[in-house]
Each structure stands twice: as C-alpha cells, then as structure tokens.
Design a protein around this motif. Structure first.
Motif, PDB file in Angstrom:
ATOM      1  N   LYS A   1      -6.193  -3.631  -3.713  1.00  0.00           N
ATOM      2  CA  LYS A   1      -5.411  -3.837  -4.938  1.00  0.00           C
ATOM      3  C   LYS A   1      -3.956  -3.448  -4.631  1.00  0.00           C
ATOM      4  CE  LYS A   1      -9.018  -3.116  -8.397  1.00  0.00           C
ATOM      5  NZ  LYS A   1     -10.178  -2.618  -7.627  1.00  0.00           N
ATOM      6  N   PRO A   2      -2.983  -4.044  -5.363  1.00  0.00           N
ATOM      7  CA  PRO A   2      -1.577  -3.690  -5.113  1.00  0.00           C
ATOM      8  C   PRO A   2      -1.356  -2.179  -5.224  1.00  0.00           C
ATOM      9  CG  PRO A   2      -1.710  -5.563  -6.599  1.00  0.00           C
ATOM     10  CD  PRO A   2      -3.114  -5.083  -6.401  1.00  0.00           C
ATOM     11  N   ASN A   3      -0.581  -1.654  -4.298  1.00  0.00           N
ATOM     12  CA  ASN A   3      -0.247  -0.218  -4.244  1.00  0.00           C
ATOM     13  C   ASN A   3      -1.456   0.699  -4.139  1.00  0.00           C
ATOM     14  OD1 ASN A   3       2.548  -0.626  -4.226  1.00  0.00           O
ATOM     15  ND2 ASN A   3       2.546  -0.904  -6.441  1.00  0.00           N
ATOM     16  N   THR A   4      -2.485   0.215  -3.442  1.00  0.00           N
ATOM     17  CA  THR A   4      -3.638   1.076  -3.155  1.00  0.00           C
ATOM     18  C   THR A   4      -3.155   2.277  -2.356  1.00  0.00           C
ATOM     19  OG1 THR A   4      -5.166  -0.786  -3.072  1.00  0.00           O
ATOM     20  CG2 THR A   4      -5.850   1.198  -1.883  1.00  0.00           C
ATOM     21  N   LYS A   5      -3.640   3.461  -2.715  1.00  0.00           N
ATOM     22  CA  LYS A   5      -3.256   4.662  -1.954  1.00  0.00           C
ATOM     23  C   LYS A   5      -4.255   4.891  -0.828  1.00  0.00           C
ATOM     24  CE  LYS A   5      -0.495   6.956  -5.419  1.00  0.00           C
ATOM     25  NZ  LYS A   5      -0.149   8.135  -6.176  1.00  0.00           N
ATOM     26  N   ILE A   6      -3.717   5.068   0.379  1.00  0.00           N
ATOM     27  CA  ILE A   6      -4.571   5.303   1.555  1.00  0.00           C
ATOM     28  C   ILE A   6      -4.202   6.651   2.149  1.00  0.00           C
ATOM     29  CG2 ILE A   6      -5.136   4.465   3.885  1.00  0.00           C
ATOM     30  CD1 ILE A   6      -4.284   1.643   2.846  1.00  0.00           C
ATOM     31  N   MET A   7      -5.187   7.497   2.302  1.00  0.00           N
ATOM     32  CA  MET A   7      -4.954   8.809   2.919  1.00  0.00           C
ATOM     33  C   MET A   7      -4.918   8.633   4.430  1.00  0.00           C
ATOM     34  SD  MET A   7      -4.842  11.707   1.157  1.00  0.00           S
ATOM     35  CE  MET A   7      -5.657  12.923   2.181  1.00  0.00           C
ATOM     36  N   MET A   8      -3.947   9.286   5.080  1.00  0.00           N
ATOM     37  CA  MET A   8      -3.912   9.235   6.540  1.00  0.00           C
ATOM     38  C   MET A   8      -4.041  10.637   7.112  1.00  0.00           C
ATOM     39  SD  MET A   8      -1.099   7.740   9.198  1.00  0.00           S
ATOM     40  CE  MET A   8       0.162   8.994   9.095  1.00  0.00           C
ATOM     41  N   MET A   9      -4.874  10.724   8.156  1.00  0.00           N
ATOM     42  CA  MET A   9      -4.912  11.958   8.936  1.00  0.00           C
ATOM     43  C   MET A   9      -4.313  11.617  10.286  1.00  0.00           C
ATOM     44  SD  MET A   9      -8.718  13.166   7.907  1.00  0.00           S
ATOM     45  CE  MET A   9      -8.775  14.576   8.994  1.00  0.00           C
ATOM     46  N   GLY A  10      -3.477  12.486  10.806  1.00  0.00           N
ATOM     47  CA  GLY A  10      -2.867  12.203  12.103  1.00  0.00           C
ATOM     48  C   GLY A  10      -1.696  13.125  12.339  1.00  0.00           C
ATOM     49  N   THR A  11      -1.459  13.453  13.598  1.00  0.00           N
ATOM     50  CA  THR A  11      -0.356  14.360  13.905  1.00  0.00           C
ATOM     51  C   THR A  11       0.676  13.668  14.769  1.00  0.00           C
ATOM     52  OG1 THR A  11      -1.648  15.142  15.778  1.00  0.00           O
ATOM     53  CG2 THR A  11      -1.712  16.482  13.796  1.00  0.00           C
ATOM     54  N   ARG A  12       1.915  14.088  14.583  1.00  0.00           N
ATOM     55  CA  ARG A  12       3.001  13.584  15.421  1.00  0.00           C
ATOM     56  C   ARG A  12       2.931  14.241  16.781  1.00  0.00           C
ATOM     57  NH1 ARG A  12       8.195  14.273  11.625  1.00  0.00           N
ATOM     58  NH2 ARG A  12       7.992  12.337  10.466  1.00  0.00           N
ATOM     59  N   GLU A  13       3.530  13.570  17.760  1.00  0.00           N
ATOM     60  CA  GLU A  13       3.723  14.216  19.059  1.00  0.00           C
ATOM     61  C   GLU A  13       4.798  15.288  18.842  1.00  0.00           C
ATOM     62  OE1 GLU A  13       1.920  12.417  21.775  1.00  0.00           O
ATOM     63  OE2 GLU A  13       1.157  11.768  19.863  1.00  0.00           O
ATOM     64  N   GLU A  14       4.958  16.141  19.813  1.00  0.00           N
ATOM     65  CA  GLU A  14       5.922  17.221  19.643  1.00  0.00           C
ATOM     66  C   GLU A  14       7.363  16.724  19.645  1.00  0.00           C
ATOM     67  OE1 GLU A  14       5.396  20.391  18.672  1.00  0.00           O
ATOM     68  OE2 GLU A  14       3.471  19.433  18.376  1.00  0.00           O
ATOM     69  N   SER A  15       7.708  15.840  20.592  1.00  0.00           N
ATOM     70  CA  SER A  15       9.121  15.487  20.694  1.00  0.00           C
ATOM     71  C   SER A  15       9.390  14.105  20.118  1.00  0.00           C
ATOM     72  CB  SER A  15       9.579  15.538  22.154  1.00  0.00           C
ATOM     73  OG  SER A  15       9.299  14.315  22.780  1.00  0.00           O
ATOM     74  N   LEU A  16      10.562  13.965  19.524  1.00  0.00           N
ATOM     75  CA  LEU A  16      10.967  12.694  18.918  1.00  0.00           C
ATOM     76  C   LEU A  16      10.906  11.563  19.931  1.00  0.00           C
ATOM     77  CD1 LEU A  16      12.103  11.600  16.240  1.00  0.00           C
ATOM     78  CD2 LEU A  16      14.373  11.933  17.161  1.00  0.00           C
ATOM     79  N   GLU A  17      11.339  11.847  21.172  1.00  0.00           N
ATOM     80  CA  GLU A  17      11.336  10.817  22.213  1.00  0.00           C
ATOM     81  C   GLU A  17       9.922  10.275  22.443  1.00  0.00           C
ATOM     82  OE1 GLU A  17      13.431  13.114  22.211  1.00  0.00           O
ATOM     83  OE2 GLU A  17      15.330  12.474  23.096  1.00  0.00           O
TER      84      GLU A  17
ATOM     85  N   VAL B   1       0.854  -1.199   0.000  1.00  0.00           N
ATOM     86  CA  VAL B   1       0.000   0.000   0.000  1.00  0.00           C
ATOM     87  C   VAL B   1       0.885   1.242   0.000  1.00  0.00           C
ATOM     88  CG1 VAL B   1      -1.938  -1.074   1.224  1.00  0.00           C
ATOM     89  CG2 VAL B   1      -0.145   0.039   2.536  1.00  0.00           C
ATOM     90  N   ILE B   2       0.297   2.341  -0.375  1.00  0.00           N
ATOM     91  CA  ILE B   2       1.000   3.628  -0.324  1.00  0.00           C
ATOM     92  C   ILE B   2       0.199   4.542   0.603  1.00  0.00           C
ATOM     93  CG2 ILE B   2       1.660   5.669  -1.654  1.00  0.00           C
ATOM     94  CD1 ILE B   2       2.071   3.669  -4.045  1.00  0.00           C
ATOM     95  N   ILE B   3       0.862   5.051   1.616  1.00  0.00           N
ATOM     96  CA  ILE B   3       0.205   5.934   2.584  1.00  0.00           C
ATOM     97  C   ILE B   3       0.498   7.375   2.192  1.00  0.00           C
ATOM     98  CG2 ILE B   3       0.056   6.572   5.032  1.00  0.00           C
ATOM     99  CD1 ILE B   3      -0.827   3.669   4.418  1.00  0.00           C
ATOM    100  N   LYS B   4      -0.557   8.154   2.023  1.00  0.00           N
ATOM    101  CA  LYS B   4      -0.386   9.584   1.702  1.00  0.00           C
ATOM    102  C   LYS B   4      -0.608  10.383   2.975  1.00  0.00           C
ATOM    103  CE  LYS B   4      -1.705  11.346  -2.133  1.00  0.00           C
ATOM    104  NZ  LYS B   4      -2.309  11.797  -3.389  1.00  0.00           N
ATOM    105  N   TRP B   5       0.403  11.146   3.366  1.00  0.00           N
ATOM    106  CA  TRP B   5       0.293  11.926   4.606  1.00  0.00           C
ATOM    107  C   TRP B   5       1.270  13.090   4.563  1.00  0.00           C
ATOM    108  CZ3 TRP B   5       4.025  12.401   8.709  1.00  0.00           C
ATOM    109  CH2 TRP B   5       3.554  13.078   9.830  1.00  0.00           C
ATOM    110  N   GLY B   6       0.785  14.243   4.972  1.00  0.00           N
ATOM    111  CA  GLY B   6       1.656  15.419   5.080  1.00  0.00           C
ATOM    112  C   GLY B   6       2.350  15.780   3.780  1.00  0.00           C
ATOM    113  N   GLY B   7       1.637  15.578   2.644  1.00  0.00           N
ATOM    114  CA  GLY B   7       2.225  15.958   1.357  1.00  0.00           C
ATOM    115  C   GLY B   7       3.247  14.956   0.833  1.00  0.00           C
ATOM    116  N   GLN B   8       3.387  13.820   1.537  1.00  0.00           N
ATOM    117  CA  GLN B   8       4.350  12.817   1.080  1.00  0.00           C
ATOM    118  C   GLN B   8       3.681  11.457   0.916  1.00  0.00           C
ATOM    119  OE1 GLN B   8       7.574  13.744   4.144  1.00  0.00           O
ATOM    120  NE2 GLN B   8       8.765  13.086   2.388  1.00  0.00           N
ATOM    121  N   GLU B   9       4.350  10.585   0.178  1.00  0.00           N
ATOM    122  CA  GLU B   9       3.839   9.220   0.020  1.00  0.00           C
ATOM    123  C   GLU B   9       4.833   8.232   0.620  1.00  0.00           C
ATOM    124  OE1 GLU B   9       2.772   8.399  -4.035  1.00  0.00           O
ATOM    125  OE2 GLU B   9       1.072   9.794  -3.963  1.00  0.00           O
TER     126      GLU B   9
END
Length: 279
Positions: free
Chosen positions: A67-83, A5-13
C-alpha cells in the motif's frame, strides 16, 4: 505505477518514492543505502514477504502489493567509516562500465525495463547546476573513485589520496569541456570529498554539476565491463609515479579539435595519442 514506502531505522523514518513496480527489492535496498549508508547485504527488511516467505533481492516490488507509504522496519548496521559505507559496489557486483561498447552491454542498454528505469530517472532526478553550460563546449563526465581519488587506501588527509595532476588535468580540460563529476555514492560523500580536494571552488576551472547514485540505474548482466583508464589505487605506493591524468589531458586536448567524436574508441586513447604525438 510508482511505489512509495517509508523505512524505519535507527529511530528515524526515511521516505522513498522514486521506485516503480518494475523495480526490484535490490533497487529498494540500493535506494536505502543512498539514504542511510547501510550496505544492501547488511539490510534486513522486516515484513517484505511473497507467499509467506521473505522476498528475495530479484523480486519485483509490484509482486509485494504494498500500500502507498507502507512502513518497513529495517535492521542493519553501518560500516564504521564513511569511505567504506559509500564506496562503489564490491568487485563481483553486476556493474557495467557504461563506456564498454560490447554487444552484450548494448543489449542491456536497450532492454525495455532498463529504458523505463532511465526514463524515470530523467523525469525524477533534479540536477543542481553549480555553473551554467558554456556555448560550444563538449561535456566531460568524470568518475570520482579510482579515477580522481583513491577512496580505499589509508592516509592522514584527503590530499594524499588525490590523484597526481588532478588540478592541472581539470584546468586543461576546462578550456575545451564543461565538467561534470559523477559517482555511484551519495551526494554528501562526493560533495565532502570534492570540497576537501579544492575542486568545487577552484579558481582555475568550474564544475557544471555533480551526479550521485540517485541518477543511476541498476542493470543485470552476466559479464562486467572493462576499466578504461588505469585505476588509481594504493595511493601511498603509486602517488609518485602515476601520470595517467597528465596523459589523459593531452588526449582530451587532441580530440577537442575534432567536430565529431563518433569515430573514436576511447578504449584506445593511448594508442590515438601516441600516433598523434609521433606525427
């Protein structure tokens, strides 16, 4: 059958092809977390439906008929810190400690779907060898979080979160063991932390390779495993008195003399050590 699958999120795939029809929506979310840093509970995957309803976490990917390489849109935000993003799963997660040899865990280990997942990881996961294995050395695999490093406490530098005696411990262990660093987080996080702590290019010992979350499988079990060595937490309070790695180094030195480890129960390492030291 593998699922791609291909995940589309934040302007990237982001392309994911390491899963199979037997894996679940939660396995997909864990793969997305490793790539994007967005925690599973913050991911909203658009268009993943079964019989017109949004697919629950435990639904197998095969049921979605993608289907192979179906594109899935994701909504979601990262936490602030990498840790925070790349921390191990929360306490109530179904994570089994691999070293806990209770019957229930053995049962989990031998379940067909888990063995199939492991076989796939073995086939697909590429180990990048930093240093070659040495003839006649045992293999020591060390977890990062709360074993070598307290990733949750506040500190101005990574050095302050490093467990006391870390370099002395690794130097001592390296005499008898090849060392692998393992973490349930992403490679870039482990790499950054190990470089910051001076572990990767230390002149006194070498790391054979690093394993990240992509080498793991998820398993479901009603009960969690036990923690084998006291976790290193609240570094700002315990830095001065934590001697666990110092003692563990002695245990590893002691058992290195043995030809066979199968009779050992590492859970009782302190008991074993104190018996040997009193003789």
């Amino acid at each position: 059958m593998s699922v791609s699958v291909i995940i589309k999120w934040g302007g990237q795939e982001y392309s994911i092809s390491s899963l199979s029809e037997e894996d679940t929506v939660m396995d997909l979310k864990q793969s997305i977390k490793a790539l994007t840093g967005v925690l599973p509970e913050r991911q909203k995957l658009l268009g993943l439906k079964v019989k017109g309803k949004p697919a629950e976490d435990e639904v197998k990917l095969g049921a979605l008929k993608l289907k192979p390489n179906t594109k899935i849109m994701m909504m979601g935000t990262r936490e602030e810190s990498l840790e925070e993003v790349l921390a191990p799963p929360p306490e109530n997660d179904d994570v089994v400690n691999d070293f806990d040899i209770e019957e229930e865990v053995v049962e989990v280990e031998n379940r067909e779907e888990n063995l199939a997942k492991i076989a796939r990881r073995v086939k697909d996961y590429k180990v990048e060898e930093l240093n070659p294995p040495r003839e006649g050395k045992r293999l020591l695999v060390l977890d990062v979080d709360y074993t070598l490093f307290d990733h949750k406490s506040c500190a101005e530098t990574g050095q302050e979160l490093m467990r006391p005696y870390l370099h002395e411990f690794l130097t001592s262990a390296y005499e008898d063991y090849d060392i692998v660093i393992w973490s349930a987080t992403s490679m870039k996080w482990i790499d950054a932390k190990m470089k910051e702590l001076g572990v990767i290019d230390n002149p006194n010992y070498k790391i054979m390779f690093i394993l990240d979350s992509a080498a793991m499988i998820t398993v479901h079990t009603p009960k969690r495993g036990v923690v084998e060595i006291r976790p290193f937490m609240k570094a700002h309070l315990t830095r001065e008195k934590d001697r666990e790695l110092y003692k563990l180094a002695q245990y590893l030195k002691e058992i290195a003399k043995l030809d066979d480890f199968s009779g050992l129960n590492h859970k009782h390492w302190e008991r074993y050590l104190s018996k040997r030291q009193h003789h």
